[in-house]
Design a protein around this motif. Structure first.
Motif, PDB file in Angstrom:
ATOM      1  N   GLY A 202       0.814  -1.212   0.000  1.00 24.56           N
ATOM      2  CA  GLY A 202       0.000   0.000   0.000  1.00 24.56           C
ATOM      3  C   GLY A 202       0.844   1.257   0.000  1.00 24.56           C
ATOM      4  N   PHE A 203       1.923   1.264   0.786  1.00 30.80           N
ATOM      5  CA  PHE A 203       2.835   2.407   0.789  1.00 30.80           C
ATOM      6  C   PHE A 203       3.530   2.553  -0.564  1.00 30.80           C
ATOM      7  CE2 PHE A 203       3.606   1.972   5.669  1.00 30.80           C
ATOM      8  CZ  PHE A 203       2.372   2.541   5.898  1.00 30.80           C
ATOM      9  N   ALA A 204       3.869   1.412  -1.191  1.00 27.77           N
ATOM     10  CA  ALA A 204       4.594   1.448  -2.461  1.00 27.77           C
ATOM     11  C   ALA A 204       3.765   2.090  -3.566  1.00 27.77           C
ATOM     12  CB  ALA A 204       5.009   0.035  -2.861  1.00 27.77           C
ATOM     13  N   VAL A 205       2.440   1.924  -3.509  1.00 30.06           N
ATOM     14  CA  VAL A 205       1.585   2.565  -4.517  1.00 30.06           C
ATOM     15  C   VAL A 205       1.753   4.076  -4.443  1.00 30.06           C
ATOM     16  CG1 VAL A 205      -0.786   2.990  -5.238  1.00 30.06           C
ATOM     17  CG2 VAL A 205      -0.086   0.685  -4.596  1.00 30.06           C
ATOM     18  N   ASN A 206       1.682   4.652  -3.249  1.00 27.07           N
ATOM     19  CA  ASN A 206       1.822   6.103  -3.103  1.00 27.07           C
ATOM     20  C   ASN A 206       3.240   6.583  -3.383  1.00 27.07           C
ATOM     21  OD1 ASN A 206      -0.892   6.229  -2.312  1.00 27.07           O
ATOM     22  ND2 ASN A 206      -0.469   7.791  -0.781  1.00 27.07           N
ATOM     23  N   ALA A 207       4.213   5.709  -3.183  1.00 24.67           N
ATOM     24  CA  ALA A 207       5.601   6.082  -3.465  1.00 24.67           C
ATOM     25  C   ALA A 207       5.918   5.977  -4.953  1.00 24.67           C
ATOM     26  CB  ALA A 207       6.554   5.196  -2.665  1.00 24.67           C
ATOM     27  N   ALA A 208       4.962   5.496  -5.761  1.00 26.59           N
ATOM     28  CA  ALA A 208       5.146   5.337  -7.209  1.00 26.59           C
ATOM     29  C   ALA A 208       6.301   4.398  -7.531  1.00 26.59           C
ATOM     30  CB  ALA A 208       5.361   6.693  -7.881  1.00 26.59           C
ATOM     31  N   ALA A 228      -0.694  20.904  -9.369  1.00 28.22           N
ATOM     32  CA  ALA A 228       0.508  20.101  -9.603  1.00 28.22           C
ATOM     33  C   ALA A 228       1.638  20.491  -8.651  1.00 28.22           C
ATOM     34  CB  ALA A 228       0.965  20.265 -11.046  1.00 28.22           C
ATOM     35  N   VAL A 229       1.709  21.769  -8.280  1.00 21.43           N
ATOM     36  CA  VAL A 229       2.750  22.220  -7.340  1.00 21.43           C
ATOM     37  C   VAL A 229       2.554  21.558  -5.979  1.00 21.43           C
ATOM     38  CG1 VAL A 229       3.701  24.232  -6.153  1.00 21.43           C
ATOM     39  CG2 VAL A 229       3.010  24.401  -8.560  1.00 21.43           C
ATOM     40  N   PHE A 230       1.310  21.507  -5.509  1.00 24.70           N
ATOM     41  CA  PHE A 230       1.044  20.843  -4.231  1.00 24.70           C
ATOM     42  C   PHE A 230       1.295  19.345  -4.332  1.00 24.70           C
ATOM     43  CE2 PHE A 230      -1.726  24.644  -3.717  1.00 24.70           C
ATOM     44  CZ  PHE A 230      -1.188  25.122  -2.527  1.00 24.70           C
ATOM     45  N   MET A 231       0.823  18.732  -5.394  1.00 24.51           N
ATOM     46  CA  MET A 231       0.924  17.282  -5.511  1.00 24.51           C
ATOM     47  C   MET A 231       2.374  16.820  -5.637  1.00 24.51           C
ATOM     48  SD  MET A 231      -2.367  16.622  -7.976  1.00 24.51           S
ATOM     49  CE  MET A 231      -2.244  14.851  -7.974  1.00 24.51           C
ATOM     50  N   SER A 232       3.223  17.630  -6.247  1.00 23.76           N
ATOM     51  CA  SER A 232       4.632  17.249  -6.378  1.00 23.76           C
ATOM     52  C   SER A 232       5.332  17.200  -5.023  1.00 23.76           C
ATOM     53  CB  SER A 232       5.357  18.252  -7.285  1.00 23.76           C
ATOM     54  OG  SER A 232       5.478  19.528  -6.662  1.00 23.76           O
ATOM     55  N   ALA A 233       4.748  17.848  -4.020  1.00 24.56           N
ATOM     56  CA  ALA A 233       5.420  17.977  -2.726  1.00 24.56           C
ATOM     57  C   ALA A 233       4.996  16.931  -1.705  1.00 24.56           C
ATOM     58  CB  ALA A 233       5.170  19.377  -2.154  1.00 24.56           C
ATOM     59  N   PHE A 234       3.741  16.463  -1.751  1.00 26.39           N
ATOM     60  CA  PHE A 234       3.222  15.772  -0.577  1.00 26.39           C
ATOM     61  C   PHE A 234       2.971  14.269  -0.734  1.00 26.39           C
ATOM     62  CE2 PHE A 234       1.992  20.242   0.011  1.00 26.39           C
ATOM     63  CZ  PHE A 234       2.573  20.481   1.244  1.00 26.39           C
ATOM     64  N   THR A 235       2.357  13.820  -1.812  1.00 22.46           N
ATOM     65  CA  THR A 235       1.944  12.414  -1.873  1.00 22.46           C
ATOM     66  C   THR A 235       3.123  11.460  -1.769  1.00 22.46           C
ATOM     67  OG1 THR A 235      -0.031  12.916  -3.179  1.00 22.46           O
ATOM     68  CG2 THR A 235       0.780  10.665  -3.267  1.00 22.46           C
ATOM     69  N   THR A 236       4.063  11.565  -2.681  1.00 19.83           N
ATOM     70  CA  THR A 236       5.181  10.616  -2.687  1.00 19.83           C
ATOM     71  C   THR A 236       6.096  10.811  -1.476  1.00 19.83           C
ATOM     72  OG1 THR A 236       6.326  12.135  -4.201  1.00 19.83           O
ATOM     73  CG2 THR A 236       5.206  10.238  -5.170  1.00 19.83           C
ATOM     74  N   LYS A 237       6.234  12.042  -1.006  1.00 12.06           N
ATOM     75  CA  LYS A 237       7.106  12.261   0.149  1.00 12.06           C
ATOM     76  C   LYS A 237       6.477  11.765   1.445  1.00 12.06           C
ATOM     77  CE  LYS A 237       8.014  14.657  -2.692  1.00 12.06           C
ATOM     78  NZ  LYS A 237       7.932  14.314  -4.142  1.00 12.06           N
ATOM     79  N   THR A 238       5.149  11.809   1.528  1.00  9.63           N
ATOM     80  CA  THR A 238       4.484  11.173   2.666  1.00  9.63           C
ATOM     81  C   THR A 238       4.738   9.677   2.643  1.00  9.63           C
ATOM     82  OG1 THR A 238       2.754  12.864   2.621  1.00  9.63           O
ATOM     83  CG2 THR A 238       2.270  10.842   3.822  1.00  9.63           C
ATOM     84  N   ALA A 239       4.713   9.084   1.438  1.00  9.67           N
ATOM     85  CA  ALA A 239       5.025   7.655   1.315  1.00  9.67           C
ATOM     86  C   ALA A 239       6.469   7.372   1.715  1.00  9.67           C
ATOM     87  CB  ALA A 239       4.769   7.190  -0.120  1.00  9.67           C
ATOM     88  N   VAL A 240       7.386   8.251   1.346  1.00  9.82           N
ATOM     89  CA  VAL A 240       8.782   8.084   1.763  1.00  9.82           C
ATOM     90  C   VAL A 240       8.888   8.112   3.291  1.00  9.82           C
ATOM     91  CG1 VAL A 240      11.045   9.222   1.787  1.00  9.82           C
ATOM     92  CG2 VAL A 240       9.778   8.975  -0.362  1.00  9.82           C
TER      93      VAL A 240
END
Length: 597
Positions: A202-208, A228-240
């Protein structure tokens, strides 16, 4: 753990989202300044925690439905992510200040609130609540791209995040069934159970993580300019963050992280759309972080966190620059741009700061974070992984540092295409990001002091500077000779989404063909058996209605009619007749009673 009180940053963003629907769009010039209040509260809250006593702390959990919801676990790992989230939330809101569309600000506020909630969550149930809040709010940011492509991409994006959420939910429920606890704690690679792997997926999906990454370059380019500016900052980094919290030392992450690094730069090199190029580089740059977490040493985890911090700043800056191109020129396709350096000089300068930062050029923040991860991999004797990350660094500079700006700003003579004026707040947001990219590159200790583990890493050694300079120099030379080969071409390159579509069509065929057969069979049976039976029963009903019900009712009606005729004759209207009748009736009743008595 010691109890501590603080203003949870999510509260301020949720409050803003609740207030915005009651404000009128025509009064935007007055209420737009409210957008900056939650980020300021978040920065003040996080800085006060950073300056507080050392050691992990926990705010008092909230008891709900028999479960302790832990909204505030505070330690070095959560604080480094919260720190950059707070800064980027201010930059993002400032960049979006000119927008009168309340729905975009509401979605962005809830999205940021979800990110902060995940970072401070002390249990899986709290994490899941904020995880899903991020998923729904970010889907809206894609849909607000307001075209058919954005609508379709938003649905695909949401389906992927539903998949990730279900994996997470299934894993945490199975974990609770086995352990009786929802605590969000590190998992030992040697003791991982099936439910731990479900949560990791589940985490790997958000981490792309490749091959679960195609939602990112599919959706991010279609979202709104500010979304896009907001999305580039939060989704994948929350997964990290959650991977670093729970799954440090999982070797599979180290391998997949390097695959992400190489996969992302390959596709970015052949792409035409500027925002798709940057989206693929999110996959690539997050790969460095995932690899560092997978290697699992103190230095590589520090490198992953430092790179996440730097990445949020320079990737936000790059998306702001590409967003300005889209906002002003109406296109982000390199084949349609070019010759804009003299007409958009500030956009070009700010973009180039982000470009050299992501490329790891000395003096900028990407250099002080990326080299830490690569050096940590080499010192941990993961030579092949370190080599893969170095190769990916070459591709990064080739595609984002040279190709994109060359074809967007310089490849043609001065471009006379009509340009829309760019609002001052967009320039200001980019300028702040550019300054921070340079500042953290020049003063790396300001960043290193926030990291989870103490570090004595020194990025500015002669070898590191020489190595990076040689890589960047030879990459630039290679581009000069290959610039005609790398010339962007209209069209879109298909990724793993081809496989998703094939699987989707197969699933659709497997489901629809049998159902269509059963539906046709049922229609035949119904037509030959069911429909004929209904017709026969209808005939019987008609007979019963005419012979039975109508006969009874007609007879009753006739009796009433005849009786009505008799009673009509008895109604003479003379009082003496009525008195005589009553007397006769009374005598008859008396006689009957007398006889029976």
């Amino acid at each position: 753990m010691t109890d501590v009180s603080f203003v949870h940053p999510s509260l301020a963003f949720v409050a803003l989202a609740l207030v915005l629907p009651w404000l009128k769009a025509e009064n935007h010039a007055a209420w737009r300044w409210l957008l900056l209040l939650p980020p300021v509260v978040a920065i003040a809250s996080v800085v006060s925690l950073t300056l507080g006593p050392d050691g992990p702390r926990m705010i008092e959990p909230i008891r709900y439905l028999g479960v302790n919801l832990k909204f505030g676990r505070i330690d070095a790992l959560s604080l480094v992510f919260a720190h950059v989230f707070a800064i980027q939330s201010l930059i993002g809101m400032l960049y979006a200040l000119h927008l009168p569309e309340r729905r975009q600000h509401i979605a962005a506020s809830l999205y940021i609130a979800g990110a902060f909630g995940c970072v401070f969550a002390g249990d899986y149930l709290t994490l899941f609540i904020f995880w899903e809040l991020m998923s729904v709010a970010s889907t809206c940011l894609v849909w607000f791209g307001a075209n058919n492509r954005a609508t379709a991409a938003g649905f695909r994006y949401f389906l992927f995040h539903v998949l990730g959420g279900l994996l997470l939910l299934g894993g945490l429920l199975m974990r609770h069934q086995a352990t009786g606890s929802f605590d969000f704690m590190p998992v030992s690679p040697d003791a991982a159970r099936f439910y731990d792997w479900l949560i990791l997926a589940g985490f790997a999906v958000n981490a792309a993580v490749v091959p679960l990454h195609a939602w990112l370059p599919d959706a991010y380019p279609e979202s709104s300019v500010t979304g896009a500016v907001f999305m580039s900052a939060f989704t994948t980094k929350t997964a990290v963050y959650v991977l670093a919290r729970a799954y440090a030392g999982f070797e599979i992450l180290a391998i997949m992280g390097v695959v992400m690094c190489l996969w992302g730069v390959f596709y970015a090199t052949i792409e035409n759309n500027a925002r798709r190029i940057l989206s693929y580089h999110i996959v690539s740059q997050v790969g460095y972080m995932v690899a560092g977490i997978g290697i699992g040493t103190a230095m590589t985890i520090d490198g992953a966190c430092a790179h996440a911090y730097a990445h949020i700043l320079y990737k936000g800056l790059l998306f702001m620059g590409a967003g300005c191109l889209l906002y002003s020129a109406g296109s982000a396709k390199l084949s349609e741009l070019g010759g804009l350096a003299s007409r958009l000089p500030l956009v070009m300068i700010c973009y180039m700061v982000g470009a050299v930062s992501i490329s790891g050029m000395p003096l900028f923040n990407g250099f002080v974070s990326k080299t830490m991860t690569i050096t940590g991999a080499a010192e941990a004797h993961h030579t092949w992984l370190a080599l893969g990350m170095e190769i990916a660094a070459v591709g990064t500079f080739l595609s984002v540092g040279i190709k994109l700006p060359y074809f967007a700003f310089w490849s043609k003579p001065k471009n006379d295409m009509p340009l829309k004026p760019i609002p001052w707040n967009m320039y200001l947001g980019m300028s702040i990001s550019a300054f921070l990219c340079l500042f953290t590159g020049l003063f790396p200790q300001a960043l290193y002091s926030l990291l989870p583990y103490p570090t004595d890493y020194v990025p500015y050694t002669p070898w590191h500077v020489l190595q990076s300079s040689l890589l960047l120099g030879f990459t630039g030379l290679g581009f000069y000779y290959m610039r005609n080969i790398l010339h962007p071409k209209p069209g879109r390159n298909l990724d793993f989404d081809v496989l998703y579509r094939i699987v989707g069509r197969l699933f659709y065929g497997l489901v629809s063909v049998p159902l269509a057969f059963l539906d046709g069979l049922w229609n035949d049976v119904y037509e030959k058996v069911g429909l004929r039976g209904l017709l026969e029963s209808a005939k019987a009903t008609i007979v019963f209605d005419t012979k039975g019900i109508d006969g009874v009712l007609d007879g009753s009606a006739g009796g009433v009619r005849n009786f009505g005729g008799v009673t009509g004759k008895l109604q003479t209207g003379r009082l003496q007749d009525y008195l005589t009748g009553v007397a006769a009736l009374g005598l008859a009743i008396f006689a009957l009673v007398w006889a029976l008595w």
